[in-house]
Write a protein that holds these residues in place. Sequence first.
Motif, mmCIF file in Angstrom:
data_model
loop_
_atom_site.group_PDB
_atom_site.id
_atom_site.type_symbol
_atom_site.label_atom_id
_atom_site.label_comp_id
_atom_site.label_asym_id
_atom_site.label_seq_id
_atom_site.Cartn_x
_atom_site.Cartn_y
_atom_site.Cartn_z
ATOM 1 N N ASP A 1 0.454 -1.019 0.194
ATOM 2 C CA ASP A 1 -0.014 -0.038 -0.023
ATOM 3 C C ASP A 1 0.982 1.037 -0.233
ATOM 4 O O ASP A 1 0.640 1.955 0.436
ATOM 5 C CB ASP A 1 -0.781 -0.336 1.289
ATOM 6 C CG ASP A 1 -1.856 0.738 0.670
ATOM 7 O OD1 ASP A 1 -2.684 1.132 0.291
ATOM 8 O OD2 ASP A 1 -1.871 1.767 2.666
ATOM 9 N N SER A 2 2.129 0.990 -0.797
ATOM 10 C CA SER A 2 2.877 2.414 -0.823
ATOM 11 C C SER A 2 2.290 3.846 -1.787
ATOM 12 O O SER A 2 1.654 3.348 -2.788
ATOM 13 C CB SER A 2 4.452 1.887 -1.330
ATOM 14 O OG SER A 2 4.621 0.946 -1.021
ATOM 15 N N GLY A 3 2.459 4.623 -0.975
ATOM 16 C CA GLY A 3 2.171 5.961 -1.876
ATOM 17 C C GLY A 3 2.833 6.531 -2.111
ATOM 18 O O GLY A 3 3.833 6.684 -3.380
ATOM 19 N N PRO A 4 2.764 8.193 -2.612
ATOM 20 C CA PRO A 4 3.304 8.931 -3.481
ATOM 21 C C PRO A 4 4.936 9.119 -2.984
ATOM 22 O O PRO A 4 6.182 8.896 -3.373
ATOM 23 C CB PRO A 4 2.246 10.639 -3.743
ATOM 24 C CG PRO A 4 1.079 10.107 -3.411
ATOM 25 C CD PRO A 4 1.237 9.016 -2.507
ATOM 26 N N GLU B 1 6.764 6.047 -3.377
ATOM 27 C CA GLU B 1 7.018 5.532 -4.563
ATOM 28 C C GLU B 1 8.045 7.007 -5.141
ATOM 29 O O GLU B 1 9.216 6.266 -5.926
ATOM 30 C CB GLU B 1 6.005 6.585 -6.058
ATOM 31 C CG GLU B 1 5.094 3.989 -4.983
ATOM 32 C CD GLU B 1 3.886 5.074 -6.367
ATOM 33 O OE1 GLU B 1 3.619 6.038 -6.502
ATOM 34 O OE2 GLU B 1 3.291 4.370 -6.569
ATOM 35 N N HIS C 1 -4.508 2.064 -8.211
ATOM 36 C CA HIS C 1 -3.773 2.753 -8.053
ATOM 37 C C HIS C 1 -3.517 4.507 -7.833
ATOM 38 O O HIS C 1 -3.776 5.137 -7.145
ATOM 39 C CB HIS C 1 -2.911 3.020 -9.363
ATOM 40 C CG HIS C 1 -0.959 3.380 -7.626
ATOM 41 N ND1 HIS C 1 -0.225 2.354 -7.834
ATOM 42 C CD2 HIS C 1 -0.585 4.540 -8.970
ATOM 43 C CE1 HIS C 1 0.422 3.550 -7.102
ATOM 44 N NE2 HIS C 1 0.778 3.997 -7.643
ATOM 45 N N ARG C 2 -4.596 4.578 -8.701
ATOM 46 C CA ARG C 2 -4.930 6.705 -8.295
ATOM 47 C C ARG C 2 -6.047 6.276 -6.860
ATOM 48 O O ARG C 2 -5.703 7.586 -5.962
ATOM 49 C CB ARG C 2 -6.254 6.908 -9.113
ATOM 50 C CG ARG C 2 -7.712 6.423 -9.236
ATOM 51 C CD ARG C 2 -9.085 6.553 -10.259
ATOM 52 N NE ARG C 2 -9.696 5.755 -10.113
ATOM 53 C CZ ARG C 2 -10.131 4.679 -10.471
ATOM 54 N NH1 ARG C 2 -8.739 3.419 -11.674
ATOM 55 N NH2 ARG C 2 -10.948 3.999 -11.193
ATOM 56 N N ARG D 1 -3.533 6.692 -4.372
ATOM 57 C CA ARG D 1 -2.432 7.533 -4.444
ATOM 58 C C ARG D 1 -3.355 9.015 -4.148
ATOM 59 O O ARG D 1 -2.905 9.689 -2.362
ATOM 60 C CB ARG D 1 -2.039 7.449 -5.201
ATOM 61 C CG ARG D 1 -0.940 6.762 -6.033
ATOM 62 C CD ARG D 1 -1.126 7.604 -8.158
ATOM 63 N NE ARG D 1 -0.018 9.058 -7.931
ATOM 64 C CZ ARG D 1 1.607 8.804 -7.800
ATOM 65 N NH1 ARG D 1 2.476 7.933 -7.655
ATOM 66 N NH2 ARG D 1 1.931 10.050 -7.943
ATOM 67 N N GLY E 1 -2.997 8.628 -0.086
ATOM 68 C CA GLY E 1 -1.694 8.872 0.763
ATOM 69 C C GLY E 1 -1.110 7.897 0.853
ATOM 70 O O GLY E 1 0.325 7.536 0.830
ATOM 71 N N GLY E 2 -1.362 6.472 0.547
ATOM 72 C CA GLY E 2 -0.086 5.672 0.957
ATOM 73 C C GLY E 2 0.183 5.223 2.250
ATOM 74 O O GLY E 2 -0.381 5.674 3.591
ATOM 75 N N GLY F 1 1.820 8.072 3.475
ATOM 76 C CA GLY F 1 1.624 8.900 3.805
ATOM 77 C C GLY F 1 0.502 9.808 3.937
ATOM 78 O O GLY F 1 0.736 10.778 5.595
#
Length: 736
Positions: free
Chosen positions: A539-542, A545, A667-668, A671, A674-675, A678
């Motif tokens: 569940d990685s966010g911006p 990434e 994925h939107r 993002r 926030g992941g 975030g």
Amino acid sequence: MRSLGFDVRTAADAAGVTEELAAVPAHERVALVDPRFVGHVHALRLALTDPRFPAAATRGALTVQPEARTALTRALAAAAHRGETAPAGAAGGPERAAVPGADARDGDAGPVGGDAGPSGGAVASGAGHRPGATVRAPGAVHAPGEYAGSPSRTRPSGAATALDPSGAAALDSSGTAAALDPSGATALDPSRATALGPSGTAAADGFAPAPGAHPSGAAAAPGATAAPGAPGATAPGATGTHSWVDDIAARLDAEGVPVHRPELGVLVAAVPADARERATAADAVAAVDDERVRLRAAVKSRDGFFTTFCISPYSRYIARWCARRGLTPNQVTTASLLTAFIAAACAATGTRPGFVSAGVLLIASFVLDCTDGQLARYSLQYSTLGAWLDATFDRAKEYAYYAGLALGAARAGGGDDVWALALGAMVLQTCRHVVDFAFNEANHDATGNTSPTAALSGRLDSVGWTVWARRMIVLPIGERWAMIAVLTAFTTPRITFYALLVGCALAACYTTAGRVLRSLTRRAERSDRAVRALAELTDSGPLAEAVAKAAARGAGSFLAPLSAVLGAAAVLAGTAAGGFGSWLPVGCAVLYAVLAGVAVAAPLKGPLDWLVPPLFRAAEYGTILILAARSEVNGALPAAFGLVAAVAYHHYDTVYRIRGGTGAPPHRLVRAIGGHEGRTVVVTAAAALLHDQNQGFTIALTALAAALALAVLIESIRFWVSSGAPAVHDETGEPA
């Protein structure tokens, strides 16, 4: 066939079957049945009415879903081109159709058996699954072909058609079935065809046990054995005869259509060659009570001790009662949810009668929770909506009950505040589940997946008492809910949460340690699918990434879990040391985001990389818990409970999508929310900025929880009611 919801038409040969098949709408399911078939009704139910598979077959019977219809047509055309017809002795004749609209009702007692004379074919429609239901075969791998595609591919409403070269039955979603008999006789004609109806069964919507489930304890037919290379059991001494239906099933397999062949255990499915074999097969059918088999198969083959011995012995009969009255698993699931919510409301009263009532109702909710799955297996009612409800309601019930206990403790004499314990129990339980999910996904289809630890576990499974002891140690849902119910009724919410936290912590240490040992002692090659699943579970966010792109590296054996451990330890220790209002937690959260990016900078192929997702969950949830507990702001802990619940729902939703083969949420969405890294930065920043404002932190947590819940619920509901959603049902029996 009518007892399973089919109308039947007869046909003389492959060309006739093709003609009848063409009359069935393309979006409907079809099936082929040899009218000489002799066996249990439940054997046909397993083969012809389970909606989860693109194609399924047993001896003398075959069914296909709409996506495999083109392949079936090609197989029939090939048979017609070769001049294949019904076996010798079959004669052509006019087609005759049964009255359309037959539905799945309780069948008459007795085996399924056809005339020993000339054989024919039957095309039947109906009974597959309800109109409007969309389902798929969990985990099915589709070979190239017109029916292949995304693993999430679903089927329109439950139509089915049954076909057999000697005479097949085509089943469509309209609920009609047509039997094709070369002699011109309808397969359901008492003078020539099968007498259908399970021995003492009540079939409200045909249903079967999960694939691979063994109806242990059922009486076996004397001398009955499984036919080599063929599903099901043949009558003692009967070799059977050639059946065109089996040839068509083989052609579908050759074309890459995955044909599911249910394990029949002691059930009989045969196509006798002559009157003697027919009589022998009928005797074998009479020796086995298929209703008893059906009831046993409704129960998971692997479950917890409390569920197996204290709930399932009677809940299966509740499931049959529900089936006979037309109740659906979804209705029972909803009743279980409502019962749990009432239990939570009773606990929230803070009175002893309320606590006692809550404990009783929690057990009643669990009984219904077992019943819904048993009803689904008993009546083969699998649906995407049911999959979604089953995947989410268990957690909603348990966590709502935690909240009820916390409210009750505050309202009881003395006003005990146990919200931190309630939130801690939810965090610990969710992290336990993520450990289970991540480990299983990482090793789902790994090659060379053996280890001395796993071998030892297998040897222990051969010792009866160790199996139950190890299942109870992990505190599965049955044992856990029973403990919560009893402690609620006779002690206080605080004692209940202490016992729950200690029990879950010991269980988490036991299972995680065992899995770490297995991972270190095995030399498995992780598949690309597993790597992708682990990446989605992170569940990685911006922020993560961006760091991952900048820190692109080769895969390291232990770098990913090491980075995740360091990041989680940094943010948790910094938050605890800095205190509420300090900027130290914010700096530690930023460091955590950087280390999280380093952890996912390379594919997660290392032996311990499955630890990365649960470490991320522990870091995010733990940070929220510590900040809310140390804030001493009125309402902060209940607001934090709501925030963690919303985020946990998103993570459970991700898990069940991956299990269904459809991948993570868009994925939107990940993002936008926030992941994990975030959200951690945002919560720590809110605590630092709003520490001197009365109720400011509580309002911030509440607003964030509401926004996240709205976003993830809208997307989740959109997905699970769409045509692309899978019907995922946990048939592993692994305790939850």
